[in-house]
Design a protein around this motif. Structure first.
Motif, PDB file in Angstrom:
ATOM      1  N   TRP A  84       0.903  -1.332   0.141  1.00 43.73           N
ATOM      2  CA  TRP A  84       0.092  -0.042  -0.030  1.00 43.73           C
ATOM      3  C   TRP A  84       0.952   1.229  -0.130  1.00 43.73           C
ATOM      4  CZ3 TRP A  84      -1.837   2.690   4.803  1.00 43.73           C
ATOM      5  CH2 TRP A  84      -2.864   3.650   4.453  1.00 43.73           C
ATOM      6  N   SER A 142     -14.999  -9.627   1.379  1.00 44.88           N
ATOM      7  CA  SER A 142     -15.023  -8.442   1.012  1.00 44.88           C
ATOM      8  C   SER A 142     -15.332  -8.231  -0.495  1.00 44.88           C
ATOM      9  CB  SER A 142     -13.712  -7.524   1.401  1.00 44.88           C
ATOM     10  OG  SER A 142     -12.689  -8.135   0.547  1.00 44.88           O
ATOM     11  N   GLY A 147     -13.759  -4.988  -2.443  1.00 42.93           N
ATOM     12  CA  GLY A 147     -12.328  -5.017  -1.515  1.00 42.93           C
ATOM     13  C   GLY A 147     -11.338  -5.368  -2.336  1.00 42.93           C
ATOM     14  N   VAL A 163      -4.221  -3.921   4.630  1.00 44.42           N
ATOM     15  CA  VAL A 163      -4.775  -2.945   4.307  1.00 44.42           C
ATOM     16  C   VAL A 163      -6.184  -3.160   3.483  1.00 44.42           C
ATOM     17  CG1 VAL A 163      -4.734  -0.688   3.670  1.00 44.42           C
ATOM     18  CG2 VAL A 163      -2.894  -1.254   4.576  1.00 44.42           C
ATOM     19  N   GLN A 165      -9.169  -2.020   1.390  1.00 42.96           N
ATOM     20  CA  GLN A 165      -9.905  -0.942   0.819  1.00 42.96           C
ATOM     21  C   GLN A 165     -11.007  -1.276   0.137  1.00 42.96           C
ATOM     22  OE1 GLN A 165      -5.856  -0.344  -0.901  1.00 42.96           O
ATOM     23  NE2 GLN A 165      -6.159   1.736  -0.732  1.00 42.96           N
ATOM     24  N   ARG A 170     -13.435   3.842   1.577  1.00 46.82           N
ATOM     25  CA  ARG A 170     -13.200   3.403   3.166  1.00 46.82           C
ATOM     26  C   ARG A 170     -12.175   2.349   3.067  1.00 46.82           C
ATOM     27  NH1 ARG A 170     -18.651   1.127   5.003  1.00 46.82           N
ATOM     28  NH2 ARG A 170     -18.880   0.600   2.885  1.00 46.82           N
ATOM     29  N   TYR A 171     -11.309   2.270   4.096  1.00 48.33           N
ATOM     30  CA  TYR A 171     -10.414   1.301   4.377  1.00 48.33           C
ATOM     31  C   TYR A 171     -10.126   1.209   5.693  1.00 48.33           C
ATOM     32  CZ  TYR A 171      -6.678   5.011   5.507  1.00 48.33           C
ATOM     33  OH  TYR A 171      -5.910   6.064   6.072  1.00 48.33           O
ATOM     34  N   PRO A 212      -8.004   6.039   8.576  1.00 47.65           N
ATOM     35  CA  PRO A 212      -8.583   4.897   8.457  1.00 47.65           C
ATOM     36  C   PRO A 212      -9.878   4.831   9.122  1.00 47.65           C
ATOM     37  CG  PRO A 212      -6.839   4.998  10.033  1.00 47.65           C
ATOM     38  CD  PRO A 212      -6.875   6.110   9.225  1.00 47.65           C
TER      39      PRO A 212
END
Length: 241
Positions: A84, A142, A147, A163, A165, A170-171, A212
């Motif tokens: 990320w 997700s 996701g 992570v 996302q 949103r994450y 976050p």
């Protein structure tokens, strides 16, 4: 485990050559998968994995290694995780290699020849197996929300195992810790990383980075709760709910 071992045999003896009808060596396939498994959820370089393979099968080249791992990725045996890259700190201090991962941890266990008994006494390896399982479940549950999974690791200790996302921006920052004794260690980095984002936003006010939405420690325990620092402690078994 019998199912996983049988599947490993099918991968090495049949599937690795079936898709594109290129004959590949079952023994080399097994060695590559074993080395991948021994480096599960780490940032091991391809050169290191190839060196491990070459100990038992001399003359293996990087071209051959790439060919075999590409085949394993195409039919969903291994699936690495990318880094990320938030707009914080210098990119030179963010680790950018791929995290080595299997689509399902049972394949990794079979490839390394592990057993429930051996994992009971090798909790470090068990921890990597658990992280792989969490990554598998996060990916699956997700998918309907679009996701995408990555990881974050700052060279000087700040990290998030995953992570997550979503398409809407949103994450969540996530640490995977098998035992309850490791929860404090896992939770430590997440507020620090959130604070890093906040400090960056104060310096770069024109394009602030979203904070976050969740900070999570996925644990093998059976109690879900929110810590005083805002970190959610969630048993991995709750993901399906």
């Amino acid at each position: 485990m019998l199912i996983a071992k049988d599947y490993l045999d099918v991968i090495c003896n049949e599937d690795i050559s079936k898709e594109d009808k290129i004959r590949r060596n079952p023994a080399l396939t097994r060695l590559i998968m074993r080395s991948y498994a021994l480096n599960l959820c780490t940032l091991a370089k391809k050169t290191s994995i190839l060196a491990d393979v070459s100990v038992e099968m001399e003359g293996s080249s990087m071209k051959t290694f790439d060919d075999y791992t590409s085949a394993l990725k195409r039919f969903f045996v291994i699936e690495d995780i990318e880094a990320w890259y938030p707009a914080i700190r210098s990119a030179t201090v963010i680790r950018s290699g791929e995290k080595r991962c299997f689509v399902d941890p049972s394949i990794a266990i079979a490839a390394m020849g592990a057993s429930p008994r051996s994992l009971e006494v090798d909790l470090k390896t068990f921890g990597f197996i658990y992280e792989c399982m969490c990554i598998r479940d996060l990916r699956i549950y997700s998918q309907a929300l679009g996701g995408n999974l990555s990881y974050y690791q700052y060279r000087y200790g700040l990290e998030a195992d995953a992570v997550l996302q979503l398409d809407d921006g949103r994450y969540a920052l996530i640490e995977c810790k098998l035992g309850s004794r490791e929860i404090d260690e896992g939770a430590k980095h997440l507020p620090e990383l959130k604070g890093l984002v906040e400090r960056q936003n104060k310096q770069e006010r024109q394009m602030p980075l979203r904070l976050p939405d969740l900070m999570i420690v996925l644990t093998g325990g059976n109690m879900a709760y929110t810590r005083d620092d805002g970190v959610k402690v969630i048993p991995s078994g709750c993901l399906k709910d």
